[in-house]
Motif scaffolding. Structure first.
Motif, PDB file in Angstrom:
ATOM      1  N   LYS A  27       0.833  -1.207   0.000  1.00  0.00           N
ATOM      2  CA  LYS A  27       0.000   0.000   0.000  1.00  0.00           C
ATOM      3  C   LYS A  27       0.866   1.255   0.000  1.00  0.00           C
ATOM      4  CE  LYS A  27      -1.897   1.610   3.740  1.00  0.00           C
ATOM      5  NZ  LYS A  27      -2.741   1.823   4.943  1.00  0.00           N
ATOM      6  N   ASN A  28       1.898   1.269   0.840  1.00  0.00           N
ATOM      7  CA  ASN A  28       2.799   2.425   0.898  1.00  0.00           C
ATOM      8  C   ASN A  28       3.564   2.600  -0.411  1.00  0.00           C
ATOM      9  OD1 ASN A  28       2.019   3.038   3.519  1.00  0.00           O
ATOM     10  ND2 ASN A  28       3.666   1.829   4.459  1.00  0.00           N
ATOM     11  N   GLU A  29       3.961   1.478  -1.016  1.00  0.00           N
ATOM     12  CA  GLU A  29       4.638   1.564  -2.313  1.00  0.00           C
ATOM     13  C   GLU A  29       3.715   2.169  -3.360  1.00  0.00           C
ATOM     14  OE1 GLU A  29       7.188  -1.351  -5.252  1.00  0.00           O
ATOM     15  OE2 GLU A  29       5.197  -2.040  -4.624  1.00  0.00           O
ATOM     16  N   LEU A  30       2.472   1.739  -3.366  1.00  0.00           N
ATOM     17  CA  LEU A  30       1.505   2.250  -4.340  1.00  0.00           C
ATOM     18  C   LEU A  30       1.284   3.750  -4.151  1.00  0.00           C
ATOM     19  CD1 LEU A  30      -0.442   1.809  -6.632  1.00  0.00           C
ATOM     20  CD2 LEU A  30      -2.118   0.912  -5.008  1.00  0.00           C
ATOM     21  N   LEU A  31       1.192   4.194  -2.900  1.00  0.00           N
ATOM     22  CA  LEU A  31       1.009   5.621  -2.635  1.00  0.00           C
ATOM     23  C   LEU A  31       2.227   6.424  -3.086  1.00  0.00           C
ATOM     24  CD1 LEU A  31      -0.707   5.490   0.878  1.00  0.00           C
ATOM     25  CD2 LEU A  31      -1.768   6.104  -1.305  1.00  0.00           C
ATOM     26  N   ASP A  32       3.434   5.872  -2.881  1.00  0.00           N
ATOM     27  CA  ASP A  32       4.658   6.547  -3.356  1.00  0.00           C
ATOM     28  C   ASP A  32       4.663   6.651  -4.879  1.00  0.00           C
ATOM     29  OD1 ASP A  32       5.638   6.939  -0.813  1.00  0.00           O
ATOM     30  OD2 ASP A  32       6.914   5.144  -0.817  1.00  0.00           O
TER      31      ASP A  32
ATOM     32  N   LEU B 134       2.125   6.795  -6.819  1.00  0.00           N
ATOM     33  CA  LEU B 134       1.093   7.727  -7.268  1.00  0.00           C
ATOM     34  C   LEU B 134       1.403   9.187  -6.939  1.00  0.00           C
ATOM     35  CD1 LEU B 134      -2.174   5.772  -6.313  1.00  0.00           C
ATOM     36  CD2 LEU B 134      -1.197   6.077  -8.595  1.00  0.00           C
ATOM     37  N   SER B 135       2.423   9.431  -6.121  1.00  0.00           N
ATOM     38  CA  SER B 135       2.685  10.805  -5.664  1.00  0.00           C
ATOM     39  C   SER B 135       2.894  11.811  -6.797  1.00  0.00           C
ATOM     40  CB  SER B 135       3.865  10.828  -4.688  1.00  0.00           C
ATOM     41  OG  SER B 135       5.025  10.276  -5.274  1.00  0.00           O
ATOM     42  N   PRO B 136       3.585  11.479  -7.920  1.00  0.00           N
ATOM     43  CA  PRO B 136       3.750  12.479  -8.984  1.00  0.00           C
ATOM     44  C   PRO B 136       2.443  12.821  -9.717  1.00  0.00           C
ATOM     45  CG  PRO B 136       5.414  10.742  -9.179  1.00  0.00           C
ATOM     46  CD  PRO B 136       4.371  10.260  -8.232  1.00  0.00           C
ATOM     47  N   VAL B 137       1.432  11.979  -9.576  1.00  0.00           N
ATOM     48  CA  VAL B 137       0.155  12.244 -10.263  1.00  0.00           C
ATOM     49  C   VAL B 137      -0.971  12.455  -9.247  1.00  0.00           C
ATOM     50  CG1 VAL B 137       0.799  11.013 -12.369  1.00  0.00           C
ATOM     51  CG2 VAL B 137      -0.289   9.744 -10.503  1.00  0.00           C
TER      52      VAL B 137
ATOM     53  N   GLY C 253      -9.947  12.543  -9.596  1.00  0.00           N
ATOM     54  CA  GLY C 253     -10.683  11.357 -10.024  1.00  0.00           C
ATOM     55  C   GLY C 253     -10.272  10.813 -11.375  1.00  0.00           C
ATOM     56  N   LYS C 254      -9.207  11.354 -11.955  1.00  0.00           N
ATOM     57  CA  LYS C 254      -8.741  10.838 -13.244  1.00  0.00           C
ATOM     58  C   LYS C 254      -7.846   9.604 -13.074  1.00  0.00           C
ATOM     59  CE  LYS C 254      -9.168  14.991 -16.078  1.00  0.00           C
ATOM     60  NZ  LYS C 254     -10.225  14.390 -16.916  1.00  0.00           N
ATOM     61  N   VAL C 255      -7.280   9.422 -11.892  1.00  0.00           N
ATOM     62  CA  VAL C 255      -6.552   8.196 -11.553  1.00  0.00           C
ATOM     63  C   VAL C 255      -7.278   7.559 -10.381  1.00  0.00           C
ATOM     64  CG1 VAL C 255      -4.389   7.198 -10.734  1.00  0.00           C
ATOM     65  CG2 VAL C 255      -4.340   9.087 -12.381  1.00  0.00           C
ATOM     66  N   ARG C 256      -7.697   6.306 -10.554  1.00  0.00           N
ATOM     67  CA  ARG C 256      -8.505   5.642  -9.536  1.00  0.00           C
ATOM     68  C   ARG C 256      -7.958   4.250  -9.239  1.00  0.00           C
ATOM     69  NH1 ARG C 256     -14.348   6.990 -12.433  1.00  0.00           N
ATOM     70  NH2 ARG C 256     -14.034   9.246 -12.591  1.00  0.00           N
ATOM     71  N   LEU C 257      -8.132   3.813  -8.014  1.00  0.00           N
ATOM     72  CA  LEU C 257      -7.768   2.446  -7.655  1.00  0.00           C
ATOM     73  C   LEU C 257      -8.911   1.509  -8.026  1.00  0.00           C
ATOM     74  CD1 LEU C 257      -5.913   2.604  -4.219  1.00  0.00           C
ATOM     75  CD2 LEU C 257      -5.060   3.004  -6.523  1.00  0.00           C
ATOM     76  N   ASP C 258      -8.547   0.403  -8.657  1.00  0.00           N
ATOM     77  CA  ASP C 258      -9.548  -0.580  -9.077  1.00  0.00           C
ATOM     78  C   ASP C 258      -8.869  -1.946  -9.075  1.00  0.00           C
ATOM     79  OD1 ASP C 258     -11.447  -2.186 -10.194  1.00  0.00           O
ATOM     80  OD2 ASP C 258     -11.717  -1.006 -12.020  1.00  0.00           O
ATOM     81  N   PHE C 259      -9.167  -2.762  -8.050  1.00  0.00           N
ATOM     82  CA  PHE C 259      -8.491  -4.058  -7.919  1.00  0.00           C
ATOM     83  C   PHE C 259      -9.114  -5.144  -8.787  1.00  0.00           C
ATOM     84  CE2 PHE C 259      -6.362  -1.898  -4.584  1.00  0.00           C
ATOM     85  CZ  PHE C 259      -5.142  -2.542  -4.479  1.00  0.00           C
ATOM     86  N   SER C 260     -10.057  -4.756  -9.656  1.00  0.00           N
ATOM     87  CA  SER C 260     -10.505  -5.711 -10.675  1.00  0.00           C
ATOM     88  C   SER C 260      -9.579  -5.664 -11.890  1.00  0.00           C
ATOM     89  CB  SER C 260     -11.948  -5.410 -11.105  1.00  0.00           C
ATOM     90  OG  SER C 260     -12.021  -4.225 -11.881  1.00  0.00           O
ATOM     91  N   VAL C 261      -8.634  -4.729 -11.906  1.00  0.00           N
ATOM     92  CA  VAL C 261      -7.610  -4.693 -12.959  1.00  0.00           C
ATOM     93  C   VAL C 261      -6.575  -5.751 -12.607  1.00  0.00           C
ATOM     94  CG1 VAL C 261      -5.862  -3.320 -14.149  1.00  0.00           C
ATOM     95  CG2 VAL C 261      -7.988  -2.247 -13.394  1.00  0.00           C
TER      96      VAL C 261
END
Length: 373
Positions: free
Chosen positions: A225-230, A232-235, A242-250
């Motif tokens: 989770k922390n890696e994912l947040l890091d 995503l930090s530039p965007v 809402g243009k970048v969203r988390l979706d674990f069905s991907v």
């Protein structure tokens, strides 16, 4: 020479813009043949979008294939240098089955292979966002992390056979199928609910991570989770808008992919126009000790938008007859084209041709017959 927008199709404009973007960030162009040895694909069919491959035998008796994929060729030719990330982009045509026939598909993308770190991952996500923004302001990038999904499946105690079935159900957001598979595996409903909650949650990181409940404190999930947040930090501005969203069905095949995976969508196109992620396990399968991440964009899909976006086939039609002086006609056509408008000279007009302006060249000059602007 300046090429006007009227001359280029939407997919061609996108291709040139994407190539320029990737070059600005130090990605070098990768060129490859239309053909590869079939053995490269037969051992990695699950990595391919389609396993229907066009093959032929060359003069030496070797079985060859029209390339259905670019990534495998890049991995095959990559040189792993300790501490170095090889960054390449490509614009190639691939050959895949579509609607019961083979189709040549334009594919533009980039790959990073080597010492991939958090910065590299965040740069690739940022470039994915910028790639979509170059095509349309009305886009969404959906992103997930297979490390989190894999850990949730491990907590549930899922067998390898059931894992593949569950991943298929997750990709379709099929909660009923998840219940059936878990029931057949003897997995308790409360453990199945964790997976269903994660798959159902969609949107901001706060909303999606809340769906993990107490499992969010699991060390493996917390680190991912922390890696994912890091990453995503530039965007983060795009995340908040809402243009970048988390979706674990991907999801993608976990035999090849790990870490982040993503899909990008443009309003008006039902399928994803961008897809990619981390594929360290593919490199390991091909005997290379390195990380890898990348994505592909499919500009051909923009043709689906063309009818609604393009009101006219051409800006100006100039009518002439057998008495028209060729040099006068040439100079008139050139005058309009140099003004940045598309123009054609014709003696007659095709029935379905759509134009903004219809003119006629006479001895006394240019006469306006129709003006639809």
């Amino acid at each position: 020479m300046i090429i006007s927008d009227q001359v280029l199709k939407s997919n061609e404009k996108a291709m040139f813009a994407l190539r320029e973007l990737y070059g600005m960030y130090g990605y070098s162009r990768f060129k490859m043949s239309k053909f590869e040895e079939y053995d490269l694909y037969v051992g990695n069919k699950n990595f391919l979008i389609s396993d229907n491959i066009i093959t032929f035998t060359d003069r030496g008796g070797k079985l060859m294939a029209l390339k259905p994929d670019v990534t495998l060729s890049i991995v095959k030719n990559s040189k792993i240098i300790p501490g170095y990330v090889e960054k390449v982009y490509y614009d190639e045509n691939v050959y895949r089955m579509a609607n019961e026939s083979y189709k040549e598909i334009m594919q533009v993308g980039l790959e990073c292979i080597g010492a991939v770190d958090t910065y590299t991952l965040s740069e690739v996500v940022m470039l994915a966002v910028r790639s979509l923004a170059l095509i349309s302001n009305d886009f969404v990038l959906d992103i997930s992390h297979l490390g989190i999904l894999s850990r949730v499946l491990a907590i549930m105690g899922v067998s390898d056979k059931a894992k593949a079935e569950l991943l298929s159900a997750v990709g379709k957001k099929n909660l009923h199928a998840i219940d059936e598979i878990c029931s057949a595996e003897g997995i308790l409903p409360e453990k199945a609910s964790l997976l269903k909650s994660l798959v159902s949650a969609y949107g901001s990181p706060e909303k999606v991570f809340d769906s993990l409940g107490e499992s969010a404190n699991d060390p493996v999930i917390r680190d991912a989770k922390n890696e994912l947040l890091d990453i995503l930090s530039p965007v983060w501005d795009a995340v908040q808008s809402g243009k970048v969203r988390l979706d674990f069905s991907v999801v993608n095949d976990m035999n090849y992919y790990n870490g982040i995976v993503m899909k990008g969508f443009i309003n008006g196109i039902p399928q994803s126009i961008l897809s990619g992620g981390q594929y360290d396990r593919l490199l390991a399968k091909m005997g290379k000790k390195a990380g890898a991440v990348g994505f592909a964009v499919y500009p051909d899909m923009l043709e689906a938008l063309a009818p609604s976006q393009k009101q006219y086939d051409i800006d100006t039609v100039i009518l002439y007859d057998e008495n028209t002086e060729p040099m006068a006609l040439y100079n008139t056509v050139r005058l309009f084209s140099e003004g940045g408008k598309s123009v054609m000279a014709q003696k007659t007009i095709p029935e379905k041709l759509r134009y903004r302006q219809l003119l006629k060249l006479t001895e006394s000059g240019v006469q306006i017959l129709e003006n639809n602007a």
